[in-house]
Design a protein around this motif. Structure first.
Motif, PDB file in Angstrom:
ATOM      1  N   ARG A  72       0.843  -1.200   0.000  1.00 40.90           N
ATOM      2  CA  ARG A  72       0.000   0.000   0.000  1.00 40.90           C
ATOM      3  C   ARG A  72       0.881   1.254   0.000  1.00 40.90           C
ATOM      4  O   ARG A  72       1.897   1.309   0.690  1.00 40.90           O
ATOM      5  CB  ARG A  72      -0.920  -0.004   1.209  1.00 40.90           C
ATOM      6  CG  ARG A  72      -1.931  -1.138   1.167  1.00 40.90           C
ATOM      7  CD  ARG A  72      -3.072  -0.917   2.142  1.00 40.90           C
ATOM      8  NE  ARG A  72      -3.914  -2.106   2.217  1.00 40.90           N
ATOM      9  CZ  ARG A  72      -4.892  -2.381   1.346  1.00 40.90           C
ATOM     10  NH1 ARG A  72      -5.131  -1.540   0.356  1.00 40.90           N
ATOM     11  NH2 ARG A  72      -5.627  -3.478   1.486  1.00 40.90           N
ATOM     12  N   GLU A 121      -9.096  -5.915  -4.108  1.00 43.26           N
ATOM     13  CA  GLU A 121      -9.801  -4.631  -4.140  1.00 43.26           C
ATOM     14  C   GLU A 121      -9.949  -4.128  -5.573  1.00 43.26           C
ATOM     15  O   GLU A 121     -11.012  -3.610  -5.956  1.00 43.26           O
ATOM     16  CB  GLU A 121      -9.047  -3.616  -3.280  1.00 43.26           C
ATOM     17  CG  GLU A 121      -9.053  -3.960  -1.804  1.00 43.26           C
ATOM     18  CD  GLU A 121      -8.017  -3.204  -0.993  1.00 43.26           C
ATOM     19  OE1 GLU A 121      -7.929  -3.448   0.222  1.00 43.26           O
ATOM     20  OE2 GLU A 121      -7.278  -2.391  -1.576  1.00 43.26           O
ATOM     21  N   ARG A 172      -4.627  -5.863  -2.368  1.00 46.23           N
ATOM     22  CA  ARG A 172      -4.914  -4.794  -3.325  1.00 46.23           C
ATOM     23  C   ARG A 172      -5.469  -5.368  -4.631  1.00 46.23           C
ATOM     24  O   ARG A 172      -6.322  -4.742  -5.284  1.00 46.23           O
ATOM     25  CB  ARG A 172      -3.659  -3.980  -3.614  1.00 46.23           C
ATOM     26  CG  ARG A 172      -3.164  -3.150  -2.434  1.00 46.23           C
ATOM     27  CD  ARG A 172      -1.937  -2.341  -2.833  1.00 46.23           C
ATOM     28  NE  ARG A 172      -2.285  -1.320  -3.832  1.00 46.23           N
ATOM     29  CZ  ARG A 172      -1.404  -0.721  -4.623  1.00 46.23           C
ATOM     30  NH1 ARG A 172      -0.110  -1.034  -4.530  1.00 46.23           N
ATOM     31  NH2 ARG A 172      -1.788   0.190  -5.495  1.00 46.23           N
ATOM     32  N   THR A 228      -5.128  -0.846   7.159  1.00 46.65           N
ATOM     33  CA  THR A 228      -4.140  -1.927   7.183  1.00 46.65           C
ATOM     34  C   THR A 228      -3.366  -1.914   8.488  1.00 46.65           C
ATOM     35  O   THR A 228      -3.166  -2.962   9.121  1.00 46.65           O
ATOM     36  CB  THR A 228      -3.177  -1.797   5.995  1.00 46.65           C
ATOM     37  OG1 THR A 228      -3.918  -1.907   4.775  1.00 46.65           O
ATOM     38  CG2 THR A 228      -2.117  -2.886   6.035  1.00 46.65           C
ATOM     39  N   ARG A 253      -7.269   3.374   3.413  1.00 48.14           N
ATOM     40  CA  ARG A 253      -6.877   1.966   3.359  1.00 48.14           C
ATOM     41  C   ARG A 253      -5.551   1.700   4.067  1.00 48.14           C
ATOM     42  O   ARG A 253      -5.388   0.674   4.728  1.00 48.14           O
ATOM     43  CB  ARG A 253      -6.818   1.489   1.912  1.00 48.14           C
ATOM     44  CG  ARG A 253      -8.213   1.244   1.303  1.00 48.14           C
ATOM     45  CD  ARG A 253      -8.096   0.732  -0.100  1.00 48.14           C
ATOM     46  NE  ARG A 253      -9.395   0.385  -0.668  1.00 48.14           N
ATOM     47  CZ  ARG A 253      -9.799   0.754  -1.874  1.00 48.14           C
ATOM     48  NH1 ARG A 253      -9.001   1.500  -2.634  1.00 48.14           N
ATOM     49  NH2 ARG A 253     -10.974   0.393  -2.337  1.00 48.14           N
ATOM     50  N   PHE A 310     -12.090  -2.882   1.106  1.00 47.62           N
ATOM     51  CA  PHE A 310     -10.827  -3.037   1.809  1.00 47.62           C
ATOM     52  C   PHE A 310     -10.705  -4.514   2.141  1.00 47.62           C
ATOM     53  O   PHE A 310     -11.640  -5.126   2.683  1.00 47.62           O
ATOM     54  CB  PHE A 310     -10.781  -2.215   3.102  1.00 47.62           C
ATOM     55  CG  PHE A 310      -9.607  -2.568   3.983  1.00 47.62           C
ATOM     56  CD1 PHE A 310      -8.339  -2.113   3.685  1.00 47.62           C
ATOM     57  CD2 PHE A 310      -9.774  -3.394   5.090  1.00 47.62           C
ATOM     58  CE1 PHE A 310      -7.251  -2.457   4.474  1.00 47.62           C
ATOM     59  CE2 PHE A 310      -8.699  -3.746   5.886  1.00 47.62           C
ATOM     60  CZ  PHE A 310      -7.431  -3.262   5.578  1.00 47.62           C
TER      61      PHE A 310
END
Length: 323
Positions: free
Chosen positions: A46, A152, A149, A306, A302, A164
């Motif tokens: 991320r 998502e 990810r 996390t 996000r 998420f």
């Protein structure tokens, strides 16, 4: 339909394994991996972005790209492909550059199961010690979020959903994992954000039931919340909604984020990866009517989500180890 991947042998100390299931057919997952425009939207931890300079998806071909860290650091990469079976299998080296040898060899299978795709990945290293160090490095860098990810991205592209997703594999049987999620005494010990404590005022965990709880943290911050349980399928699945309320259970807002969506839908999936190993997949999304501003707040948060879930999972991991 692609053939099933070969049965994985017993875990080897010089290898790391990742399995994910995506709500998309193999063709969509394969394209997301191999199309440079698509892969740029999800590849990496991320906060990272990606620039591809060249990609030659064939045996002996290379994918040359730079990962840009959130702090501005660039990480050049040059992947070499050793096996390419479209829609089924990739084998490649990861972490190399023109002046750096690869970190490990990756073998990844894509298998269609009832319209979904199972991804089985093996990372092979030279020694068990190297595998241990890379595992620590991946965790510290948030590398496994790459595969969250991807989930998502697929959710957004295929269903228009802003999701998420986070996964963690725990060294515990599936029944134990289900218990620590549905027993209020256990749940309240590990789910609160770091620095907070949690107390259930009411706990009726069953389909149609609800909970009412309070969390307290530093600076005398107090947050009340409520959850409504929609589905409980022991020991594989939980579905519930959450919303912030006040002490009288009137609908409220996040005390630190007034544009946070008023209600969230949580889907928790428990998957056995061995007799004493369970993968937990958490899928979170705004529920009900949310404004564009609230959706944007969710999307932009996000990285923080996390960190929050990772802190809770770390506490749960320690709790399980103590048992």
């Amino acid at each position: 339909m692609p053939a099933n991947p070969p049965k994985r042998p017993a875990d080897r100390p010089d290898e790391l394994y990742i399995t994910r299931v995506y709500d998309a057919p193999v063709s969509a997952v394969w394209d997301a991996w191999t199309d440079t425009e698509q892969v740029a939207k999800w590849w990496g931890p991320r906060g990272f972005t990606l620039t591809t300079h060249s990609k030659d998806l064939r045996v002996g071909g290379h994918w040359t790209y730079i990962m840009h860290g959130p702090d501005g650091t660039d990480y050049p990469n040059k992947t070499t492909y050793y096996e390419v079976e479209p829609g089924r299998k990739l084998v490649y080296d990861h972490g190399a550059s023109d002046d750096r040898p690869p970190l490990f060899r990756v073998t990844v299978f894509f298998t269609e199961e009832d319209g979904k795709t199972r991804m089985d990945m093996t990372m092979s290293l030279a020694t068990p010690e190297a595998a241990t160090e890379i595992k620590k490095f991946i965790k510290k860098a948030g590398g496994e979020a790459t595969w969250d990810r991807l989930a998502e991205y697929l959710g957004k592209e295929r269903a228009g959903k802003e999701l998420f997703v986070i996964n963690r594999t725990f060294s515990a049987p599936i029944e134990t994992m289900f218990e620590v999620w549905t027993n209020p005494d256990h749940f309240s010990q590990w789910i609160p954000p770091t620095g907070f404590t949690m107390k259930f005022i009411r706990a009726d965990i069953r389909p149609g039931g609800s909970t009412f709880y309070v969390m307290t943290g530093g600076n005398n911050l107090t947050m009340y919340g409520r959850a409504h349980y929609i589905e409980i399928a022991r020991p594989h699945r939980l579905v519930y909604t959450q919303e912030f309320v006040d002490e009288q259970e009137n609908i409220s807002r996040h005390p630190l984020a007034p544009t946070w969506p008023p209600a969230m839908l949580t889907i928790v999936t428990f998957t056995e990866e061995g007799p004493d190993k369970t993968r937990v997949t958490v899928e979170w999304q705004p529920h009900g009517n949310s404004t564009a501003e609230e959706i944007a707040t969710f999307v932009q948060s996000r990285a923080g989500m996390t960190m929050g879930w990772t802190g809770s999972f770390d506490k749960l991991e320690a709790k399980l180890a103590a048992r």
